[in-house]
Write a protein that holds these residues in place. Sequence first.
Motif, short mmCIF file in Angstrom:
data_model
loop_
_atom_site.label_atom_id
_atom_site.label_comp_id
_atom_site.label_asym_id
_atom_site.label_seq_id
_atom_site.Cartn_x
_atom_site.Cartn_y
_atom_site.Cartn_z
N PHE A 10 -22.24 -15.84 19.04
CA PHE A 10 -22.21 -14.63 20.56
C PHE A 10 -21.28 -15.30 21.12
O PHE A 10 -20.28 -15.12 21.68
N ALA A 11 -22.36 -16.47 21.23
CA ALA A 11 -21.28 -17.30 23.38
C ALA A 11 -20.00 -17.67 22.28
O ALA A 11 -18.75 -17.80 23.38
N ARG A 12 -19.52 -18.70 21.28
CA ARG A 12 -18.24 -19.03 21.00
C ARG A 12 -16.90 -17.60 20.92
O ARG A 12 -15.91 -18.21 21.67
N ARG A 13 -17.30 -16.30 20.61
CA ARG A 13 -16.61 -15.27 20.45
C ARG A 13 -16.97 -14.27 21.80
O ARG A 13 -16.33 -13.46 21.85
N GLY A 14 -17.18 -15.10 23.22
CA GLY A 14 -17.70 -14.82 24.60
C GLY A 14 -18.26 -13.34 24.86
O GLY A 14 -18.14 -12.40 25.77
N PHE A 15 -19.33 -12.72 23.71
CA PHE A 15 -20.76 -11.92 23.50
C PHE A 15 -21.24 -12.19 24.45
O PHE A 15 -22.64 -13.28 24.20
N ASN A 16 -22.03 -11.48 25.08
CA ASN A 16 -22.84 -11.38 26.24
C ASN A 16 -23.84 -10.99 24.92
O ASN A 16 -23.87 -9.17 24.67
N ILE A 17 -25.74 -11.32 25.09
CA ILE A 17 -26.58 -10.56 24.17
C ILE A 17 -26.91 -9.46 25.35
O ILE A 17 -28.16 -10.69 26.32
N GLU A 18 -27.45 -8.72 25.13
CA GLU A 18 -28.24 -7.73 26.74
C GLU A 18 -29.66 -7.65 27.01
O GLU A 18 -30.40 -7.65 27.58
N SER A 19 -30.03 -7.69 25.06
CA SER A 19 -31.37 -8.29 25.27
C SER A 19 -31.40 -8.57 23.42
O SER A 19 -31.05 -8.43 22.77
N LEU A 20 -32.81 -9.30 24.13
CA LEU A 20 -32.94 -9.87 22.58
C LEU A 20 -34.24 -10.89 22.16
O LEU A 20 -35.57 -9.98 23.62
N ALA A 21 -35.30 -10.08 22.11
CA ALA A 21 -36.71 -10.05 21.01
C ALA A 21 -36.22 -10.40 19.87
O ALA A 21 -36.09 -10.42 19.16
N VAL A 22 -37.75 -11.52 19.56
CA VAL A 22 -38.13 -12.41 18.61
C VAL A 22 -39.51 -11.92 18.01
O VAL A 22 -39.63 -12.50 18.66
N GLY A 23 -39.58 -12.24 17.12
CA GLY A 23 -40.87 -12.08 16.19
C GLY A 23 -41.10 -12.29 14.73
O GLY A 23 -40.63 -11.92 14.55
N PRO A 24 -42.68 -12.30 14.39
CA PRO A 24 -42.62 -12.58 13.42
C PRO A 24 -42.35 -11.49 12.61
O PRO A 24 -43.03 -10.02 13.28
N ALA A 25 -42.17 -11.44 10.90
CA ALA A 25 -41.87 -10.04 10.74
C ALA A 25 -42.89 -9.49 9.61
O ALA A 25 -43.83 -10.48 9.68
N GLU A 26 -42.47 -9.00 8.52
CA GLU A 26 -43.88 -8.72 7.61
C GLU A 26 -44.59 -9.33 6.73
O GLU A 26 -44.41 -9.45 6.02
N LYS A 27 -43.24 -10.09 6.23
CA LYS A 27 -43.65 -11.41 5.06
C LYS A 27 -43.65 -12.77 6.04
O LYS A 27 -42.87 -13.12 7.14
N GLN A 28 -44.37 -13.39 5.17
CA GLN A 28 -44.81 -15.27 6.42
C GLN A 28 -43.59 -16.19 5.79
O GLN A 28 -43.21 -15.27 5.33
N GLY A 29 -43.39 -16.25 6.85
CA GLY A 29 -41.68 -17.20 7.05
C GLY A 29 -40.33 -16.35 7.00
O GLY A 29 -39.21 -17.25 7.14
N MET A 30 -40.74 -15.26 8.07
CA MET A 30 -40.08 -14.90 8.02
C MET A 30 -39.52 -14.58 9.80
O MET A 30 -41.24 -14.07 10.12
#
Length: 175
Positions: free
Chosen positions: A23-43
Amino acid sequence: MKHTLSVLVEDEAGVLSRIVGLFARRGFNIESLAVGPAEKQGMSRITMIVAGDNRTIEQLTKQLYKLINILKVQDITDIPSVERELVLIKVNTLPENRSAILEIANVFRAKVVDIANKYLILEVTGDPGKMVAVENLLKQYGIIEIARTGRIALIRTSNVNTELLKSKLNNYSLS
């Protein structure tokens, strides 16, 4: 236009860094970002809010798929979904305005998570519009600090578009 992207990734070191770098290389700003575990382990699930037109978001999606460890990318902007954020707000509370602040908290179903003589901290969970509304109401009392999570979202299995229903109800009640 703001787009909500839901990205399913393998839970490996450096995945988020590669996405942010793209995103940075293409000049885009991420306005909101959330990361967390998904429904399967390892994802993990990454939810991002990014400004851009449909064509640009389509190009970004194609570029994301070229990265290692990307399993699925969806632009869920126009798909019925449930969106939530969490905000912690520390508010100045003088004795004469404490009850008004607690009433606002009650209306917005906020939890008081800390209270002191001159301050209290509210925890508010809900859609992004609710976050803006409660913040605007509390500004008059003096917001000391605010911490807001990124938006998280899941596609509604029911396919019910609550935003569309709200607008229809508002139009119906105005007639």
